[in-house]
Design a protein around this motif. Structure first.
Motif, short mmCIF file in Angstrom:
data_model
loop_
_atom_site.label_atom_id
_atom_site.label_comp_id
_atom_site.label_asym_id
_atom_site.label_seq_id
_atom_site.Cartn_x
_atom_site.Cartn_y
_atom_site.Cartn_z
N LEU A 231 46.33 39.83 47.58
CA LEU A 231 44.87 40.45 47.18
C LEU A 231 44.42 39.74 46.11
CD1 LEU A 231 43.07 41.25 48.63
CD2 LEU A 231 43.23 43.56 47.54
N LEU A 232 45.42 39.86 45.60
CA LEU A 232 45.33 39.57 43.55
C LEU A 232 45.06 37.99 43.56
CD1 LEU A 232 45.33 39.29 40.88
CD2 LEU A 232 47.07 39.20 40.51
N PHE A 235 41.72 37.41 45.33
CA PHE A 235 40.64 37.12 44.69
C PHE A 235 40.11 35.89 44.27
CE2 PHE A 235 39.91 41.83 45.71
CZ PHE A 235 38.45 41.69 46.34
N ILE A 239 36.75 33.94 42.90
CA ILE A 239 36.76 34.01 41.39
C ILE A 239 36.37 32.57 41.42
CG2 ILE A 239 36.94 34.85 39.75
CD1 ILE A 239 37.58 37.43 40.60
N TYR A 294 56.39 35.19 37.89
CA TYR A 294 55.12 34.67 36.74
C TYR A 294 54.17 34.23 37.73
CZ TYR A 294 57.20 37.43 33.09
OH TYR A 294 58.04 38.59 32.46
N ASN A 296 52.23 35.36 40.18
CA ASN A 296 51.01 35.67 40.69
C ASN A 296 50.14 35.62 39.29
OD1 ASN A 296 51.69 36.47 43.49
ND2 ASN A 296 52.20 37.89 43.36
N ALA A 297 50.86 36.57 38.40
CA ALA A 297 50.30 36.22 36.74
C ALA A 297 49.81 35.17 36.67
CB ALA A 297 51.72 36.09 35.41
N PHE A 300 46.31 34.96 38.16
CA PHE A 300 45.77 36.20 37.29
C PHE A 300 45.18 35.62 35.86
CE2 PHE A 300 45.30 39.05 33.25
CZ PHE A 300 44.87 40.15 33.64
N MET A 303 42.25 33.36 36.44
CA MET A 303 40.92 34.11 37.24
C MET A 303 40.56 35.07 35.92
SD MET A 303 40.73 37.38 40.05
CE MET A 303 41.91 39.04 38.55
N VAL A 304 41.40 35.18 34.46
CA VAL A 304 40.34 35.61 33.71
C VAL A 304 39.81 34.44 32.76
CG1 VAL A 304 40.58 37.33 31.69
CG2 VAL A 304 41.78 37.69 33.42
N LEU A 307 36.66 33.66 34.38
CA LEU A 307 35.44 35.24 34.15
C LEU A 307 35.23 34.17 32.53
CD1 LEU A 307 37.26 38.12 35.25
CD2 LEU A 307 35.22 36.79 36.78
N PRO B 125 36.72 40.04 28.67
CA PRO B 125 36.13 38.80 29.43
C PRO B 125 35.31 39.62 30.92
CG PRO B 125 38.49 38.88 30.43
CD PRO B 125 38.03 39.90 28.56
N LEU B 129 29.89 41.91 33.23
CA LEU B 129 29.65 40.43 34.09
C LEU B 129 29.44 41.70 35.34
CD1 LEU B 129 32.31 38.25 34.35
CD2 LEU B 129 30.20 37.24 33.99
N ILE B 136 38.59 44.06 40.72
CA ILE B 136 39.21 42.76 40.18
C ILE B 136 40.61 42.94 39.45
CG2 ILE B 136 39.66 40.55 41.85
CD1 ILE B 136 36.85 40.65 42.59
N LEU B 139 43.19 45.63 38.61
CA LEU B 139 44.20 45.54 39.99
C LEU B 139 45.23 43.82 39.37
CD1 LEU B 139 44.33 47.19 42.62
CD2 LEU B 139 43.94 44.47 43.70
N VAL B 144 50.19 42.69 36.53
CA VAL B 144 50.95 41.36 35.61
C VAL B 144 51.82 42.10 34.32
CG1 VAL B 144 50.44 39.95 33.39
CG2 VAL B 144 49.28 39.37 36.14
N LEU B 147 54.96 43.39 35.72
CA LEU B 147 55.51 41.81 35.96
C LEU B 147 56.44 41.39 34.93
CD1 LEU B 147 54.26 39.10 38.52
CD2 LEU B 147 56.07 40.12 39.33
#
Lengths: 319, 392
Positions: A231-232, A235, A239, A294, A296-297, A300, A303-304, A307, B125, B129, B136, B139, B144, B147
């Motif tokens: 899911l991560l 998303f 995004i 890492y 998946n990290a 992330f 994504m950040v 944003l 960030p 918004l 999101i 989550l 992270v 991990l």
């Protein structure tokens, strides 16, 4: 080696693309972030698992996959779509709630899906009873280790994405969907039956997710957490591409999938691992090694970053 | 109006759901009392459960001050909890790979500081918004943090976890050795049952005192904050952010303050947990914790502090209650997916049929004096008071 990572990135991003298109469609037309989307993929995977166990191989094979597997693929798509439509009818449709409330509800739905699958199939990993293949011989000299199954995943994803493109651009339904994504109120007063379009969106989005789940099970293994763990990434892809843009979701999914599989390359980059030796004032032993754990990290972090810099994504309109 | 001086009037003054909750609490407390007196429930275990319930109440307070007050969706409750637990554990534990053997009070300060920084980092960030971006991103943050804790063995011991965490009052005179110095007591609550109270009991009692202190302070602070002009701005943001902005409020700043405040309270729960359990491992960062807390807050009533308190206790009852299900052989399946199913169904049913929860915030948003001085019909009094108090 890089070619091998690129090849597996292509396979993995096909799966991510299938997931992120559906998420993006539902995001723009049903107007909420569906946290149950990953588990819809799991539903598709396990439906295919059951069907394949029931119908068997059916003889014949295309790209190392028995015909029965394609029947199972269709079953996975159909079951995922039916489950999503039932959920929409029973739960979301009757709620007089904003997108935030729907979002929270969807996480409950995700748990219900996952719990039922775990009760039925146990928490362990399983596999489709498809013969594991050796990598294609012709590509081995280039260092690329892909099986015919991987080729089948990429081709099927291309077919599905291509037909979605045709549907969106040239069919009546596609035009209505685009109108509704753009401005639901305007679409409604123009005489579009928005309820029906919404239902089709769920069918298409969840169906694509179901196919993505089936391929994920073929590429890795099946487990009740497989979809939620993805899911991560999905998303992040949506995004990165821009929420609500289907083509953005395709591009975002492609990039995220590629980067995810290219993570091992990061530990080969001398600039990062030997940073201490290259930079002054930093101890020689200092270095950043980013292992595959890492992967998946990294999604992330991307994504950040998106944003922060461009919250509307690549394909979204800049504010 | 106090419950002691005028119990009948107090009861009549409650709403229907408040009466139901009160009856439930009294009944449940009676059941626990019977269990304690007959010796079916060991006092030390009972105190451990109270400590756990206090911890969940703290987590619910934290989430309530984000979601309930301001409408911020935080799906990384477990991560902030874990940052609190690991923060204090790595500072104070004897087996800590980085610092170790620092006073737990210092560990508390460090843990809360790190949680606040993390909240800032994820808030910058996303808080400008739409609300779903925070959902999101948080989550992802939870994943992270998990991990990093799991894989950075040189800092966190990885999957082995951190052992040798001292009790919270280590190094404090009197309190540090209190459990050992207290005499062992043999209590006979009923004829025929004897309960021996020794050092474990006293240290459990001390833990309960700590968590009650934490819960009490947080409750007082949040209650005061919720009714203050600051809290009113948060409530306005929750119901209509554009309105708050039109009134000249810096909504980003207010959202950030509320987010950091909630995250620090969650980390406080983590600090307590580390000193209660004396061992932390990456398993404590399981994302499911996040959704236990969500159920607690939605069940209790989003925006209501006492609802969050109630929800926290209910969650511990569910968690510890379902633990015994595994002992019944006739249930063929594992409890873990059943719990997951229960959480999922609870979230869906609550959001679908009772989104305001069991104890929705009503009078607790208003200074009680205003309600008491209102004329005969309290409903209109409440409304007038609301209209009169909301314009600053």
């Amino acid at each position: 080696m890089v070619f091998d990572y690129l090849a597996s990135g292509l396979v993995f991003s096909s799966i991510i693309v299938l997931g992120s298109i559906g998420l993006s469609l539902i995001y723009s037309i049903a107007d909420f972030a569906n946290f149950a989307h990953g588990d819809t993929m799991t539903v598709g995977a396990y439906a295919a698992f059951l069907t394949f166990g029931a119908v068997g191989g059916l003889g014949g094979s295309v790209l190392g996959l028995p015909l029965g597997f394609f029947v199972a693929l269709v079953a996975g798509i159909v079951v995922a779509a039916v489950v999503a439509v039932l959920t929409e009818k029973v739960v979301y449709d009757g709620m007089n709630a904003g997108s935030i409330e729907l979002l929270i509800t969807s996480i409950g739905i995700a748990f219900v899906y996952r719990a039922i699958i775990q009760i039925g199939f146990g928490a362990d990993f399983t596999r489709y009873e498809v013969q594991t293949l050796r990598p294609i011989e012709a590509l081995l000299p280039y260092g690329i280790r892909v099986t015919q199954h991987d080729v089948a995943i990429v081709l099927s994803a291309l077919v599905l994405v291509g037909s979605l493109h045709t549907l969106l651009q040239y069919s009546d339904l596609g035009r209505k969907m685009r109108a509704m994504a753009d401005n639901p109120d305007l679409a409604r007063v123009s005489g579009i039956r928005t309820d029906r379009v919404k239902l089709w969106t769920w069918i298409i989005g969840a169906g694509l997710a179901g196919s993505g789940g089936v391929f994920l099970g073929l590429y890795n293994q099946l487990s009740p957490r497989m979809g939620f763990n993805l899911l991560l990434l999905i998303f992040a892809a949506v995004i990165l591409g821009g929420i609500g843009s289907v083509y953005g979701a395709m591009l975002g999914g492609f990039l995220i999938g590629m980067i995810n599989q290219l993570t091992p390359v990061l530990s080969d980059i001398a600039l990062l691992t030997d940073m201490g030796a290259l930079l002054p004032l930093v101890p020689d032993s200092f270095g950043i090694t980013i292992g595959i754990e890492y992967a998946n990290a990294i999604a992330f972090v991307i994504m950040v970053a998106v944003l922060l810099v461009r919250p509307n994504g690549i394909a979204g309109e800049a504010t | 109006m106090s419950a002691l001086s005028d119990p009948k009037g107090y009861w009549a003054d409650l709403t229907r759901s408040e009466q139901g909750v009160l009856a439930f609490i009294v009944g449940f407390a009676g059941l626990l009392l019977v269990g304690l007196l007959t010796g079916a429930l060991a006092p030390t275990y009972f105190l451990y459960l109270v400590g756990l319930a206090g911890m969940y109440a703290l987590l619910s307070f934290g989430l309530n001050s984000q979601w309930g007050f301001t409408g911020l969706i935080n799906f990384s409750v477990a991560a902030f909890f874990g940052v609190g637990a690991y923060g204090t554990a790595l500072m104070s534990a004897s087996s800590s790979p980085i610092a170790g053997d620092v006073l737990p009070i210092v560990g508390l300060v460090v843990a809360l500081g790190v949680a606040a920084l993390l909240a800032l980092a994820i808030g910058i960030p996303t808080l400008r918004l739409r609300a779903d971006y925070l959902a999101i991103a948080s989550l992802g943050l939870a994943e992270v943090v998990r991990l990093v804790v799991l894989n950075e063995r040189q800092f966190t011991n990885g999957s082995a976890g951190v052992r040798g965490i001292p009790p919270f009052f280590e190094g404090v005179p009197v309190l540090a050795t209190l459990p050992e110095t207290m005499p062992g007591l043999a209590v006979r609550p009923l004829p025929g049952t004897t309960i021996v109270l020794e050092t474990p009991f006293w240290s459990a009692l001390l833990n309960v005192a700590i968590v009650l202190g934490f819960v009490g302070i947080s409750y007082a602070v949040l209650r005061r904050a919720h009714r203050s002009p600051w809290g009113r701005v948060l409530r306005t943001i929750r119901s209509d952010e554009d309105l708050a902005r039109a009134l000249g409020k810096n909504t980003y700043g207010f959202k950030m303050q509320s987010f950091v405040l909630g995250s620090v309270i969650m980390a406080l729960a983590g600090v307590f947990y580390a000193h209660l359990n004396l061992f932390v491992s990456p398993g404590d960062l399981d994302p499911v914790t996040t959704f236990y807390v969500w159920v607690a807050v939605i069940l209790g009533g989003s925006g209501s502090n006492r609802g969050a308190l109630f929800g926290g206790f209910v969650i511990v009852a569910i968690r510890e209650g379902t633990r015994f299900l595994n002992e019944f052989a006739w249930i063929p399946i594992d409890v873990a997916p059943l719990r997951l199913l229960l959480i999922g169904v609870l979230i869906v049913v609550l959001m679908r049929y009772r989104p305001q929860g069991v104890l929705p915030p009503q009078r607790e948003l208003i200074w009680p004096k205003v309600v008491d001085e209102a004329p005969d019909r309290p409903d209109s009094g409440v409304r007038e008071a609301k209209a009169g108090g909301g314009d600053d």
